[in-house]
Design a protein around this motif. Structure first.
Motif, PDB file in Angstrom:
ATOM      1  N   ALA A  68     -39.447   4.967  23.100  1.00  0.00           N
ATOM      2  CA  ALA A  68     -39.246   6.422  23.173  1.00  0.00           C
ATOM      3  C   ALA A  68     -37.766   6.705  22.981  1.00  0.00           C
ATOM      4  O   ALA A  68     -36.918   6.066  23.606  1.00  0.00           O
ATOM      5  CB  ALA A  68     -39.731   6.955  24.510  1.00  0.00           C
ATOM      6  N   ILE A  69     -37.470   7.647  22.077  1.00  0.00           N
ATOM      7  CA  ILE A  69     -36.078   8.034  21.810  1.00  0.00           C
ATOM      8  C   ILE A  69     -35.968   9.540  21.938  1.00  0.00           C
ATOM      9  O   ILE A  69     -36.561  10.289  21.167  1.00  0.00           O
ATOM     10  CB  ILE A  69     -35.630   7.587  20.397  1.00  0.00           C
ATOM     11  N   ARG A  70     -35.220   9.971  22.928  1.00  0.00           N
ATOM     12  CA  ARG A  70     -35.005  11.398  23.166  1.00  0.00           C
ATOM     13  C   ARG A  70     -33.787  11.811  22.344  1.00  0.00           C
ATOM     14  O   ARG A  70     -32.677  11.318  22.558  1.00  0.00           O
ATOM     15  CB  ARG A  70     -34.768  11.627  24.646  1.00  0.00           C
TER      16      ARG A  70
ATOM     17  N   ARG B  37     -27.770  -3.131  24.647  1.00  0.00           N
ATOM     18  CA  ARG B  37     -27.040  -4.200  25.329  1.00  0.00           C
ATOM     19  C   ARG B  37     -27.143  -4.000  26.826  1.00  0.00           C
ATOM     20  O   ARG B  37     -27.332  -2.874  27.296  1.00  0.00           O
ATOM     21  CB  ARG B  37     -25.586  -4.239  24.906  1.00  0.00           C
ATOM     22  N   PRO B  38     -27.029  -5.094  27.566  1.00  0.00           N
ATOM     23  CA  PRO B  38     -26.976  -4.954  29.018  1.00  0.00           C
ATOM     24  C   PRO B  38     -25.728  -4.173  29.407  1.00  0.00           C
ATOM     25  O   PRO B  38     -24.667  -4.344  28.806  1.00  0.00           O
ATOM     26  CB  PRO B  38     -26.886  -6.391  29.532  1.00  0.00           C
ATOM     27  N   ALA B  39     -25.860  -3.312  30.390  1.00  0.00           N
ATOM     28  CA  ALA B  39     -24.736  -2.545  30.920  1.00  0.00           C
ATOM     29  C   ALA B  39     -24.997  -2.349  32.408  1.00  0.00           C
ATOM     30  O   ALA B  39     -25.634  -1.368  32.802  1.00  0.00           O
ATOM     31  CB  ALA B  39     -24.601  -1.205  30.201  1.00  0.00           C
ATOM     32  N   PRO B  40     -24.554  -3.291  33.226  1.00  0.00           N
ATOM     33  CA  PRO B  40     -24.879  -3.256  34.655  1.00  0.00           C
ATOM     34  C   PRO B  40     -24.539  -1.935  35.344  1.00  0.00           C
ATOM     35  O   PRO B  40     -25.205  -1.552  36.294  1.00  0.00           O
ATOM     36  CB  PRO B  40     -24.048  -4.402  35.235  1.00  0.00           C
ATOM     37  N   ASP B  41     -23.524  -1.218  34.842  1.00  0.00           N
ATOM     38  CA  ASP B  41     -23.126   0.037  35.475  1.00  0.00           C
ATOM     39  C   ASP B  41     -23.893   1.257  34.936  1.00  0.00           C
ATOM     40  O   ASP B  41     -23.655   2.374  35.366  1.00  0.00           O
ATOM     41  CB  ASP B  41     -21.626   0.251  35.310  1.00  0.00           C
ATOM     42  N   ALA B  42     -24.820   1.049  34.002  1.00  0.00           N
ATOM     43  CA  ALA B  42     -25.573   2.169  33.422  1.00  0.00           C
ATOM     44  C   ALA B  42     -26.732   2.555  34.341  1.00  0.00           C
ATOM     45  O   ALA B  42     -27.621   1.752  34.591  1.00  0.00           O
ATOM     46  CB  ALA B  42     -26.096   1.802  32.039  1.00  0.00           C
ATOM     47  N   PRO B  43     -26.735   3.782  34.841  1.00  0.00           N
ATOM     48  CA  PRO B  43     -27.809   4.219  35.743  1.00  0.00           C
ATOM     49  C   PRO B  43     -29.009   4.761  34.957  1.00  0.00           C
ATOM     50  O   PRO B  43     -28.922   4.999  33.757  1.00  0.00           O
ATOM     51  CB  PRO B  43     -27.144   5.361  36.512  1.00  0.00           C
ATOM     52  N   ASP B  44     -30.130   4.953  35.654  1.00  0.00           N
ATOM     53  CA  ASP B  44     -31.212   5.748  35.073  1.00  0.00           C
ATOM     54  C   ASP B  44     -30.631   7.125  34.776  1.00  0.00           C
ATOM     55  O   ASP B  44     -29.789   7.624  35.529  1.00  0.00           O
ATOM     56  CB  ASP B  44     -32.359   5.940  36.073  1.00  0.00           C
ATOM     57  N   GLN B  45     -31.051   7.732  33.678  1.00  0.00           N
ATOM     58  CA  GLN B  45     -30.630   9.090  33.374  1.00  0.00           C
ATOM     59  C   GLN B  45     -31.887   9.928  33.187  1.00  0.00           C
ATOM     60  O   GLN B  45     -32.894   9.453  32.658  1.00  0.00           O
ATOM     61  CB  GLN B  45     -29.774   9.139  32.113  1.00  0.00           C
ATOM     62  N   TYR B  46     -31.800  11.189  33.610  1.00  0.00           N
ATOM     63  CA  TYR B  46     -32.950  12.087  33.559  1.00  0.00           C
ATOM     64  C   TYR B  46     -32.580  13.350  32.798  1.00  0.00           C
ATOM     65  O   TYR B  46     -31.440  13.806  32.832  1.00  0.00           O
ATOM     66  CB  TYR B  46     -33.392  12.463  34.975  1.00  0.00           C
TER      67      TYR B  46
ATOM     68  N   LEU C 203     -37.410  14.078  33.396  1.00  0.00           N
ATOM     69  CA  LEU C 203     -37.938  12.970  32.600  1.00  0.00           C
ATOM     70  C   LEU C 203     -36.906  11.850  32.527  1.00  0.00           C
ATOM     71  O   LEU C 203     -35.754  12.085  32.157  1.00  0.00           O
ATOM     72  CB  LEU C 203     -38.271  13.441  31.178  1.00  0.00           C
ATOM     73  N   LYS C 204     -37.312  10.637  32.873  1.00  0.00           N
ATOM     74  CA  LYS C 204     -36.411   9.486  32.791  1.00  0.00           C
ATOM     75  C   LYS C 204     -36.191   9.160  31.316  1.00  0.00           C
ATOM     76  O   LYS C 204     -37.134   8.858  30.594  1.00  0.00           O
ATOM     77  CB  LYS C 204     -37.023   8.290  33.512  1.00  0.00           C
ATOM     78  N   VAL C 205     -34.929   9.220  30.860  1.00  0.00           N
ATOM     79  CA  VAL C 205     -34.641   9.033  29.434  1.00  0.00           C
ATOM     80  C   VAL C 205     -33.855   7.763  29.135  1.00  0.00           C
ATOM     81  O   VAL C 205     -33.682   7.403  27.974  1.00  0.00           O
ATOM     82  CB  VAL C 205     -33.921  10.257  28.824  1.00  0.00           C
ATOM     83  N   THR C 206     -33.351   7.083  30.151  1.00  0.00           N
ATOM     84  CA  THR C 206     -32.705   5.792  29.949  1.00  0.00           C
ATOM     85  C   THR C 206     -33.133   4.849  31.062  1.00  0.00           C
ATOM     86  O   THR C 206     -33.657   5.267  32.088  1.00  0.00           O
ATOM     87  CB  THR C 206     -31.161   5.888  29.943  1.00  0.00           C
ATOM     88  N   GLU C 207     -32.856   3.575  30.848  1.00  0.00           N
ATOM     89  CA  GLU C 207     -33.257   2.533  31.768  1.00  0.00           C
ATOM     90  C   GLU C 207     -32.029   1.960  32.479  1.00  0.00           C
ATOM     91  O   GLU C 207     -31.016   1.656  31.842  1.00  0.00           O
ATOM     92  CB  GLU C 207     -33.954   1.442  30.945  1.00  0.00           C
TER      93      GLU C 207
END
Length: 153
Positions: free
Chosen positions: A146-148, A90-99, A103-107
């Motif tokens: 990709a699913i970490r 789902r869209p989550a405007p407050d969700a940052p990239d996570q590393y 390695l970037k693991v979320t968008e």
């Protein structure tokens, strides 16, 4: 006494997918199927192949997409493991990239999480069916998800 669960990186699934098929819609819901056509699983304790033939069924209501993927993997020792991986996108405007270790693991701007369950009678892989996992997912181009995966301890 307070307790916070810890997560340990276990492996990453890189599922190759083909074109999504529209199944239908009704009462505000859109249902689709995305075939899984191959891929890899790689991590500290395993190296596997994602077998073609599985897929991801999705139901979207409003801005929330509920996912249920089912597919098989073959371990290096020949064992076949069944995976059912459920989650939400789902869209989550407050969700940052996570590393994770660079390695970037979320968008950015998306909540994309899964929780797999494994079935196998192979003794070397039984630990999978006895462990809770949490997955951080991200698309990579048009044909890879990709699913970490992290084991909860």
């Amino acid at each position: 006494m307070s307790f916070t669960p810890a997560l340990d990186f276990a492996f990453e699934i890189r599922a190759q997918v083909s074109e999504t098929l529209h199944i239908g819609h009704g009462d505000g819901e859109v249902t689709e199927f995305t075939p899984i056509v191959g891929g890899t699983v790689d991590g500290p304790r395993l190296r596997w192949e994602v077998l073609a033939g599985g897929g991801d069924w999705s139901s979207t209501r409003g801005r929330v997409c509920e996912l249920e993927a089912r597919y098989l993997v073959r371990a290096d020792d020949g064992a076949v493991i069944d995976i059912v991986n459920r989650g939400y996108y789902r869209p989550a405007p407050d969700a940052p990239d996570q590393y994770d270790d660079g390695l970037k693991v979320t968008e950015t701007g998306h909540y994309y999480r899964t929780s797999p369950a494994f079935r196998t009678d192979a003794p070397a892989h039984r630990w999978l069916a006895e462990t809770v996992f949490v997955g951080l997912a991200r698309p990579e181009g048009e044909d890879v998800v990709a699913i970490r995966m992290y084991a909860v301890r």
